[in-house]
Design an enzyme around this catalytic site. Structure first.
Site, mmCIF file in Angstrom:
data_model
loop_
_atom_site.group_PDB
_atom_site.id
_atom_site.type_symbol
_atom_site.label_atom_id
_atom_site.label_comp_id
_atom_site.label_asym_id
_atom_site.label_seq_id
_atom_site.Cartn_x
_atom_site.Cartn_y
_atom_site.Cartn_z
ATOM 1 N N TYR A 145 0.853 -1.192 0.000
ATOM 2 C CA TYR A 145 0.000 0.000 0.000
ATOM 3 C C TYR A 145 0.882 1.233 0.000
ATOM 4 O O TYR A 145 1.858 1.309 0.747
ATOM 5 C CB TYR A 145 -0.894 0.004 1.245
ATOM 6 C CG TYR A 145 -1.784 1.228 1.370
ATOM 7 C CD1 TYR A 145 -2.842 1.438 0.497
ATOM 8 C CD2 TYR A 145 -1.556 2.174 2.374
ATOM 9 C CE1 TYR A 145 -3.670 2.563 0.614
ATOM 10 C CE2 TYR A 145 -2.375 3.296 2.507
ATOM 11 C CZ TYR A 145 -3.427 3.479 1.621
ATOM 12 O OH TYR A 145 -4.235 4.598 1.751
ATOM 13 N N ASP A 240 9.266 2.699 0.081
ATOM 14 C CA ASP A 240 8.226 3.359 0.848
ATOM 15 C C ASP A 240 8.403 2.927 2.300
ATOM 16 O O ASP A 240 7.972 1.847 2.702
ATOM 17 C CB ASP A 240 6.846 2.972 0.302
ATOM 18 C CG ASP A 240 5.715 3.693 1.042
ATOM 19 O OD1 ASP A 240 6.003 4.350 2.073
ATOM 20 O OD2 ASP A 240 4.556 3.588 0.603
ATOM 21 N N LYS A 268 4.182 8.696 9.150
ATOM 22 C CA LYS A 268 3.916 8.099 10.453
ATOM 23 C C LYS A 268 4.923 8.565 11.527
ATOM 24 O O LYS A 268 4.802 9.680 11.996
ATOM 25 C CB LYS A 268 3.788 6.587 10.308
ATOM 26 C CG LYS A 268 2.620 6.282 9.331
ATOM 27 C CD LYS A 268 2.147 4.871 9.237
ATOM 28 C CE LYS A 268 0.851 4.825 8.429
ATOM 29 N NZ LYS A 268 0.881 4.091 7.194
HETATM 30 C C1 PLP Z 1 0.253 4.593 5.816
HETATM 31 C C2 PLP Z 1 1.014 4.370 4.583
HETATM 32 C C3 PLP Z 1 0.957 5.238 3.486
HETATM 33 C C4 PLP Z 1 -0.017 6.384 3.424
HETATM 34 O O1 PLP Z 1 0.212 7.323 4.390
HETATM 35 P P1 PLP Z 1 -0.988 8.321 4.802
HETATM 36 O O2 PLP Z 1 -0.337 9.268 5.743
HETATM 37 O O3 PLP Z 1 -2.050 7.474 5.409
HETATM 38 O O4 PLP Z 1 -1.445 8.980 3.543
HETATM 39 C C5 PLP Z 1 1.812 5.036 2.434
HETATM 40 N N1 PLP Z 1 2.667 3.990 2.425
HETATM 41 C C6 PLP Z 1 2.731 3.120 3.445
HETATM 42 C C7 PLP Z 1 3.723 2.016 3.393
HETATM 43 C C8 PLP Z 1 1.895 3.264 4.540
HETATM 44 O O5 PLP Z 1 1.931 2.366 5.519
#
Ligand code: PLP
Length: 420
Positions: A145, A240, A268
């Site tokens: 994701y 990511d 995060k």
């Molecule tokens: C949470 C997440 C996102 C998206 O971040 P948001 O702040 O919710 O837009 C993108 N990549 C990864 C791996 C994530 O866990």
């Protein structure tokens, strides 16, 4: 049974104003067939709902709260920053301090931009990769994701292996036709995508440890091979690390596995509980970003001083003591062991844990999809009824924080051991 009358009432009301009463889908608790719990406040390892129930929290806001809720140092930084103004829409010194801290722990990030969400960080990093390489296609992995931007909401289509289709309505097919899809940990699919599309691919984007289909670690050699292929085809490798950054080690998954990406996205933890994320990496790539270069990216609240102060305080707390990650490992291992003892199939990397309800070793999205989600829901409701709040979905991670005490962990293991 605990009472959740007030939560239920609020949920009814919330549903009048927001789709399913929530501002992000997983909060609706749909996959465990419960109503969401409304939180009143949180401190350390605990959250307290509006009915006065106390829970040990293993959601930790889906990752940011590695220090626990409302950590004093972070709160102090936020309050004193807020008193100096909530937003300027202009330069301030904190931006440099945070950038320096990020670079210190992620040496691959030579230059970066601060943004407001992980979604925005990934979207911008991909735009920079496309701008830099002059190519349109990107390669992503099934089950990874990367936020909810149009071109990344894809699922496998029928027909050719790497063909993808929008996984959400409202996304035109044209927005996803440049997104190639391969199986996580499936190097031969990646190689075939490169054989077929070779020099049209601007970047590979991957969660170095997948944590959005449940936790799925990279198999030995997987990340290394992605690095080689990116070099061979002169495309960029983007990690990511929105979840893994500052969580698996202070330098993220790239430090843990010793593989260096061209670009990294962070979110995060880097925002310490405030809306802040970042993308950055190679200087030549980042120099294509406006106004230095022709890749446009901007933000009214980007580098927000209050959010930046939370990020700085969080990273400083993490770098104070290098036994922090050993402690997270030790505590998380205990939870893993308790789950393994009752026969669950656990994937864990550091403080990211998923108990999978399947016999099969989960190394891809296909494996994860075979899980018994009804059994998982039963487990999750059982935890909740015993004061343990964990991700209400088989396809998410449990997060352990530094605020989880040995007593919290012991209690959790005891509850797990009595599950049947
Ligand atoms: C949470 C997440 C996102 C998206 O971040 P948001 O702040 O919710 O837009 C993108 N990549 C990864 C791996 C994530 O866990």
């Amino acid at each position: 049974m605990i009472s959740t009358d007030k939560s239920n009432e609020l949920y009814k009301k919330a549903c009048k104003f927001m789709p399913a009463g929530v501002n992000s889908p997983v909060r609706a608790f749909k996959s465990i067939d419960r109503n969401p719990i409304f939180i009143d406040h949180a401190k350390g390892s605990k959250i307290y709902d509006v009915d006065g129930n106390e829970y040990i929290d293993y959601v930790c806001s889906w990752g940011p709260n590695i220090l626990g809720h409302a950590c004093d140092e972070v709160l102090e930084a936020v309050i004193s920053s807020a008193q100096k103004g909530l937003t300027f829409g202009a330069c301030h010194e904190g931006e440099i301090e945070l950038a320096e801290l990020i670079q210190k722990h992620f040496p691959s990030i030579k230059k970066l931009r601060l943004v407001n969400s992980g979604t925005e960080a990934v979207m911008s990093a991909i735009r920079a990769a496309r701008g830099f390489t002059g190519r349109d296609k990107i390669l992503k992995f099934e089950g990874c994701y990367h936020g909810h931007s149009d071109g990344l909401l894809v699922k496998a289509g029928s027909g050719l292996m790497t063909n993808s289709m929008p996984s959400s309505s409202g996304v035109p097919v044209g927005y996803t036709e440049n997104t190639l899809l391969a199986g996580f940990n499936d190097i031969s699919e990646v190689e075939q995508a490169f054989i077929r599309h070779g020099k049209e691919i601007a970047c590979i984007i991957v969660e170095p440890v997948a944590a959005n289909m449940g936790v799925v670690p990279p198999e030995k050699g997987f990340l290394e091979r992605l690095r080689e292929l990116a070099d061979e085809y002169e495309c960029l490798l983007i990690f990511d690390e929105v979840i893994t950054g500052f969580r698996l080690s202070i330098g993220g998954a790239q430090q843990l596995y010793g593989v260096t990406p061209d670009l990294t996205t962070l979110g995060k933890i880097v925002g310490g509980g405030m809306p802040l994320a970042a993308y950055g990496g190679r200087e030549d790539v980042m120099n294509t970003v406006a106004p230095l270069g022709s890749v446009y990216q901007a933000g009214t609240l980007s580098g927000n001083p209050v959010a930046v102060s939370a990020g700085i305080a969080t990273i400083k707390a993490l770098e104070k003591d290098n036994s922090i990650y050993d402690e997270l490992e030790r505590k998380s291992k205990k939870i893993e062991d308790a789950m393994t003892l009752i026969g669950l199939n656990v994937n864990r990397v550091g403080s990211l844990i998923t108990p999978f309800f399947t016999e099969r070793h989960v190394k891809s999205f296909d494996d994860a999809s075979l899980c018994n989600t009804a059994e998982f829901a039963h487990f999750c409701r059982y935890l909740l009824d015993n004061g343990i709040y964990s991700a209400p979905s088989q396809f998410e991670a449990m997060f352990v924080s530094l605020a989880h005490s040995d007593k919290d962990i012991e209690y959790t293991c005891d509850v797990i051991s009595k599950f049947h």
